[in-house]
Design an enzyme around this catalytic site. Sequence first.
Site, short mmCIF file in Angstrom:
data_model
loop_
_atom_site.label_atom_id
_atom_site.label_comp_id
_atom_site.label_asym_id
_atom_site.label_seq_id
_atom_site.Cartn_x
_atom_site.Cartn_y
_atom_site.Cartn_z
N GLY A 155 0.79 -1.26 0.05
CA GLY A 155 0.02 -0.14 -0.12
C GLY A 155 0.81 1.28 0.03
N GLN A 160 3.20 10.06 1.18
CA GLN A 160 4.41 9.34 1.15
C GLN A 160 5.32 9.78 -0.14
OE1 GLN A 160 2.57 5.26 2.10
NE2 GLN A 160 4.85 4.95 3.08
N CYS A 203 6.56 0.02 7.16
CA CYS A 203 5.96 1.07 6.25
C CYS A 203 7.10 1.54 5.20
CB CYS A 203 5.90 2.33 7.13
SG CYS A 203 5.32 3.97 6.38
N LEU A 204 6.82 1.95 4.03
CA LEU A 204 7.91 2.21 3.05
C LEU A 204 8.48 3.41 3.46
CD1 LEU A 204 5.96 1.29 -0.09
CD2 LEU A 204 7.72 -0.15 1.07
N HIS A 255 -3.70 1.65 7.95
CA HIS A 255 -2.47 1.98 8.09
C HIS A 255 -2.20 3.46 7.02
CE1 HIS A 255 2.45 1.83 8.27
NE2 HIS A 255 1.93 2.37 6.91
N GLU A 256 -2.75 3.10 5.76
CA GLU A 256 -2.68 4.10 4.59
C GLU A 256 -3.46 5.23 5.20
OE1 GLU A 256 -0.29 3.78 2.99
OE2 GLU A 256 0.03 1.52 3.03
N HIS A 259 -1.76 7.37 7.13
CA HIS A 259 -0.89 8.55 6.45
C HIS A 259 -1.84 10.06 6.01
CE1 HIS A 259 2.89 6.63 6.34
NE2 HIS A 259 2.38 5.61 5.98
ZN LIG Z 1 3.25 3.74 5.78
#
Ligand SMILES: [Zn+2]
Length: 304
Positions: A155, A160, A203-204, A255-256, A259
């Site tokens: 995701g 991000q 998380c990226l 999670h997204e 953000h």
């Molecule tokens: Zn993340």
Amino acid sequence: MQGTLGVSLRPCTSLLHATLSHKTSSPSLANFGQRVVLACALEGRNRNRYENIRFRIASGHKVWPHGDVERTLGFGVRRPLVVVAARRNMLAELQSIKEEADAAGPLEFDSPLEVILYPDPRLRAKNKFIKVFDDKLQQLVNEMLDVMYKTDGVGLAAPQVGVNVRLMVYNPSGERGSGKEYVLVNPRIVKYGKSRDLFDEGCLSFPVLERGPNQSLTIEAEVERPKSVRIDAQDIKGKKFSINLKDFQARIFQHEYDHLEGILYFDRMTPEVLDTIRPELEKLEKLYEERTGQPSPERISERR
Ligand SMILES: [Zn+2]
């Protein structure tokens, strides 16, 4: 919607603007109960006169005093009109007012997109609602999907990649061509499931900088979240839809979605769990300072 007098009525945005601006002494909008009653005429020809009407908001049904309506609208005959709006409709109207106020301007981004890392302040910035569903949005979505697959993510949220708008993409399979790809524009959670569970999230925007053998690509630790959510969102063309998500999908979505709210996954960790990743977060803060020459905008050492 049917008024209590059998007159066909419907709420409108201007009505809500008027309601908000009148700072009624009745229970606040935030507290309205199962049903909200707004009393006014809603026929098209009277809309521009709403601003002159004293609105009343109350929980339960309420009949607008005949005299007020007659005097304000100048009706020659007694013609009280009552609108009973379901709470859900009212919330939807309030949401649309909020979205108009926080609408994004034209999308701007550099290609190819790059994932920004903690503690970049864009991860904490306000994310605006998308109101224009054009080719530029499609291009942003395509590039976000490219980045997500390339980085082995499941995701990715627009902030991000440094674009502060309310957009996310995900695919639980993490592989192009398999699983289902989701593109959610202006999503919001309308209901949380009661049961919760723990899951190791990564998380990226939080890569492990000095990886040892067999270590994961991203900093991972346990986060507790509801196991299911119901969401409203728009697709890439702006069409509204609702879906129920559970288990892994609900996990990715939340999670997204965080953000989009400027919340990062470690914000939701218990102090004990957070302690296990503090050194890694500090490394990222140091890297940010070296790269930008700026002090880190936030420090994990200042948080318990
Ligand atoms: Zn993340």
